[in-house]
Design a protein around this motif. Sequence first.
Motif, PDB file in Angstrom:
ATOM      1  N   THR A   1     -28.243  34.519  -6.846  1.00  0.00           N
ATOM      2  CA  THR A   1     -27.658  34.578  -5.506  1.00  0.00           C
ATOM      3  C   THR A   1     -26.206  35.034  -5.553  1.00  0.00           C
ATOM      4  O   THR A   1     -25.759  35.788  -4.671  1.00  0.00           O
TER       5      THR A   1
ATOM      6  N   THR B   1     -25.635  39.932   0.241  1.00  0.00           N
ATOM      7  CA  THR B   1     -26.175  38.733   0.876  1.00  0.00           C
ATOM      8  C   THR B   1     -26.883  37.862  -0.151  1.00  0.00           C
ATOM      9  O   THR B   1     -27.518  38.381  -1.075  1.00  0.00           O
TER      10      THR B   1
ATOM     11  N   ARG C   1     -29.370  36.111   0.541  1.00  0.00           N
ATOM     12  CA  ARG C   1     -30.785  36.081   0.901  1.00  0.00           C
ATOM     13  C   ARG C   1     -31.637  36.858  -0.101  1.00  0.00           C
ATOM     14  O   ARG C   1     -32.759  36.466  -0.415  1.00  0.00           O
TER      15      ARG C   1
ATOM     16  N   LYS D   1     -34.762  35.164  -2.382  1.00  0.00           N
ATOM     17  CA  LYS D   1     -36.148  35.625  -2.319  1.00  0.00           C
ATOM     18  C   LYS D   1     -36.892  35.411  -3.635  1.00  0.00           C
ATOM     19  O   LYS D   1     -38.117  35.389  -3.666  1.00  0.00           O
TER      20      LYS D   1
ATOM     21  N   GLN E   1     -31.856  30.463   4.935  1.00  0.00           N
ATOM     22  CA  GLN E   1     -31.586  31.818   4.456  1.00  0.00           C
ATOM     23  C   GLN E   1     -32.882  32.593   4.251  1.00  0.00           C
ATOM     24  O   GLN E   1     -32.986  33.765   4.620  1.00  0.00           O
TER      25      GLN E   1
ATOM     26  N   SER F   1     -34.384  33.593   7.473  1.00  0.00           N
ATOM     27  CA  SER F   1     -33.449  34.288   8.361  1.00  0.00           C
ATOM     28  C   SER F   1     -34.042  35.581   8.871  1.00  0.00           C
ATOM     29  O   SER F   1     -34.773  36.288   8.180  1.00  0.00           O
TER      30      SER F   1
END
Length: 609
Positions: A224, A235, A237, A241, A594, A597
Amino acid sequence: MSSLVLALLAFLPIIVVGVFLVVLRWPASRAMPLSYATVAGLALFVWQVPGIQVAAASIKGLVVAFTLLYIIFGAILLLETLRESGSLQVIRQGFFDISPDRRVQVIIIAWLFGSFIEGSAGFGSPAAVAVPLLVGLGFPPMAAVVSGMLIQSTPVSFGALGTPILVGVGTGLTDDPNVLAYAESLGYVSSGGQLPPEFLALIGFRVACLHAVAGTLIPLIVVTMMTRFFGPVRTMREGLKIWKFALFAAVSMTIPYVIVAYTLGPEFPSILGGLSGLIIVVSAARAGWFMPDKGEPWEFAPRSEWEPDWIGSLKVLDPPDRPKTGLFVAWLPYLLVAVLLVLTRLPQLGIDEFLRSTLTMTQEQFFNTEINIKVELLYSPGTIFIAVSIITFLIHLCFTGMRPGVYGAAWKRASRTIAAASVALVFTIPMVQVFINSANGTAGYDKMPIVLSEGIAAITGSAWPLFAPLIGGFGAFVAGSNTVSNMMFSLFQFGVGQRIGVDPVWIVALQAVGGAAGNVICVHNVVAASAVVGLVGREGIVIRKTLPAFFYYALLSGFLGYAIVWQQQRGFVNLGSVLFIATVAGIVVFMICQIRSKVASQIAPRRQH
């Protein structure tokens, strides 16, 4: 002078580092001389340490700096040799065959391979091995350094075959009658004032349990941070993942790690945990288990779009017209490094004793002080790196026709890179040595680290378990070593545990965990890792990015430690357990928000300032 004022003065050199290196982003070559001047002035005029002792500590720092530069040089030389031989291209392709996704690659190389190297050699070796390998695979040098620093937490307590526990904690607690009496009350019999090995094994197991909890999120933090700071979209996000694979990689290392700590003791958790994790995770990745959703693999932006701060002076470019080697031959140098590091550090084989007694310089009571200097040239990982580099050249000379002139160019480039790192290190490590050798002054004060920690302990009282890991991390931050931090603070931590009426073994374990986490922000480790890939002068930027991970690790461990040590007197629901559960719940909620999102997959990238 009051203890609080004295503690604030002891903290002043660290404030100088924080302000100039981290906040103002000065290069270490400018910030560390100021810190050295500050600590030397305090030692001479406040602690009233004899000038000859300050000089002896400074010279010891220069000697330690030389040994660190020697390791860095060997690591860069090996990388340059692999580049010139064409092996790096083959290694790169091998990782792409496992997965072209950079998130998967960084977990395998930094977290798993780095943990194995840490267990084998310790003392910052993962940065010298994994960081340049990541750069060779196409990672931005800044991303490689940050990733390499972030994993220097969980495996560190058992680095170099358990040195931070066996030598650091062991030396720090040996000969103290209170410690020996407490060990005997648990059924461990001491001999000759030495700590029973079973008592150290108990500490090591508790350290492993704390690490296994805090370390579970480290691979996810690595990816991250990488996608947040170095991705095209910037990001977290994109990193989240891959949460299934990251958590799978974490437990693939930490579960064997805890089992080994319980069954075999402190020597092998990081080595066998990292090796087991490598086998499990690479096999799972090839089978497609827990892998990211199918589609375009995550990749960095084109090099032309990288920010200037990301790019170092070390350029690992593919050489022209090099014959292709097999995957085994390409990986053979790193396999040799790993095998030699393990073999030369197993006391049962006797090789370590030979290496430590050959080409070794020892100077006890330097300048008639209590400062001892020792240089073990053959035992250094730098010697292994250089030896493997020569072996690699000879193999390619015989089988692929690699020319001596090409190998000579590798030596030249490694020498140029190491020269840039020397300025920062020749002030960083002497500052550390003066700081930790500031006792025995005519003012009668204890050494600066102890004065500082005693000031904090006087303020915190029964809440001390919350802060114990921070003290360990502080020790590693200034000393550059979990082992040295444990030597300095283990007895102090044990005493505080007894004074507040809790199990002191858990407090020592919190010290060791915090000391390991401190390597994430340790100045001279950051300088060394940055130097390997030519990022000298940008150490403050690295620490700004790794500092949140340190606080996560130290605070979460402190919350859990508080919950454990006060559970009998205050019940399961206490301040520590509430803070721990709230923190974990907050992290889980953040991850869920997140991941779910609705943010568009492509947004205008924001420049990081």
